[in-house]
Design an enzyme around this catalytic site. Sequence first.
Site, PDB file in Angstrom:
ATOM      1  NE  ARG A 165      -2.453   0.814   3.637  1.00 47.35           N
ATOM      2  CZ  ARG A 165      -2.020   1.718   4.511  1.00 47.35           C
ATOM      3  NH1 ARG A 165      -1.971   2.997   4.180  1.00 47.35           N
ATOM      4  NH2 ARG A 165      -1.639   1.347   5.719  1.00 47.35           N
ATOM      5  CE1 TYR A 219     -14.421  10.938 -16.952  1.00 46.21           C
ATOM      6  CE2 TYR A 219     -13.340  11.123 -14.826  1.00 46.21           C
ATOM      7  CZ  TYR A 219     -14.130  10.418 -15.697  1.00 46.21           C
ATOM      8  OH  TYR A 219     -14.639   9.202 -15.341  1.00 46.21           O
ATOM      9  CG  ASP A 237      -6.455  15.111 -16.797  1.00 45.62           C
ATOM     10  OD1 ASP A 237      -5.782  14.417 -17.593  1.00 45.62           O
ATOM     11  OD2 ASP A 237      -7.468  14.683 -16.223  1.00 45.62           O
ATOM     12  CE  LYS A 240     -10.082   7.016 -19.756  1.00 48.88           C
ATOM     13  NZ  LYS A 240      -9.980   7.074 -18.295  1.00 48.88           N
TER      14      LYS A 240
END
Length: 413
Positions: free
Chosen positions: A70, A123, A195, A220
């Site tokens: 983690r 987005y 972004d 993506k």
Amino acid sequence: MSGEGERAHRSRFDPLPEWIGPSTRLVHAARRPDYNAGAVVPPIYQTSTFHYPGPFSEASERSRAYLYTRIENPTQEVAAEPIRALEGAEGARVFGSGMGAIATTLLGLLRHGDEIVALADLYGGTVDLMSHLLPKYGVHVRWVHQDETAEPESCVRPGTRLAYIETPTNPTLRVLDIERWARAADAAGALLVIDNTFATPLNQTPIALGADLVVHSATKYLAGHSDVIAGAVAGSTRLLERIDAAHVALGATLDPFAAFLLARGLKTLALRMARQNENGRRLSAALRDHPAVRALHYPGFGSAEEEAIAARQMRGRGGIVSLSLAGGEHAARQFLQRLRLVHVASSLGGVESLVSVPAETSHRQLNAEELDARGIDRGLVRISLGIEDTDDLLRDITEALDGVAASVPATRD
């Protein structure tokens, strides 16, 4: 946490010459065969925890040991290093999703009472985060619309803590001047976060243009095969150390196997983007005057000023083309039904071409008024072009549009 703490063993990657190109950098950026028992392909460290020698509280041991996946894992580092190298950043981190990267970045950098200036054309998931979650923690979000973005000096004011933009925008592909936004943010004492998902660092490197941090939905283009969910952030060590604390607390961790898939996908990013850039260029040129298309959206097409900005800051325009169909929602549905090669699906950036209606997918959280304010009508379709032969895509999409033009003439504007 200092730069000589937990993250210091990033120096285990073999140094690369400054003169190598992006394709070579993608293939070789994460080389450390001595560390990986000589393996050319780094192994997947599919483990939740690690053995470490001596008290972990000692700084000398912290610099050599891993503790828990983690927090960090060697396979995550192998995925992050090519992103760091391509973005020209001091460091990079990977996350379990693009929204995990965005949320962790913002929550790590902001506190109660801070103000964000955010582009309204983000987005939909980012808009939802900023509209509903951040205000619960006392963060004020001030939205700026597209007609205001040409003058970022008026948008980023003294007292603003952070400016957050996308360029090209999703889904209308408008282009913003990153250098000018960076100067405005610096003048106001604010951070600038970009972004860079749509452009990728092959087409655009915001840090070189003055941005402080770059975020990606690595799901993506970076991963590129529609088989992994991942996110990334790249920037200075100083800022990443602040994000690390939130990363550990929030647990938006990238699974080691997903990190392996991301690292593998990154090796072919330059090859994929070359074809996707070409497909975008040729399709946008071919469809601009099609009778079924009311407006075609592509980076630089918005205005002469945007074309100048895109020519200056982008090396390629990307593989996304959005079409506002003259027949509205009915025409959009007809278009989707007539396609034979292009998948009707959400997401983008994969090797296969995808088409979606943003009002129903990426921006479904927005109401009708919010969609109208962003220029997202029900007849807008977003096409993510893959690596198929360009002529095949042109034929499939053009024939579908021809069918739309013939079947819904009465509804065209």
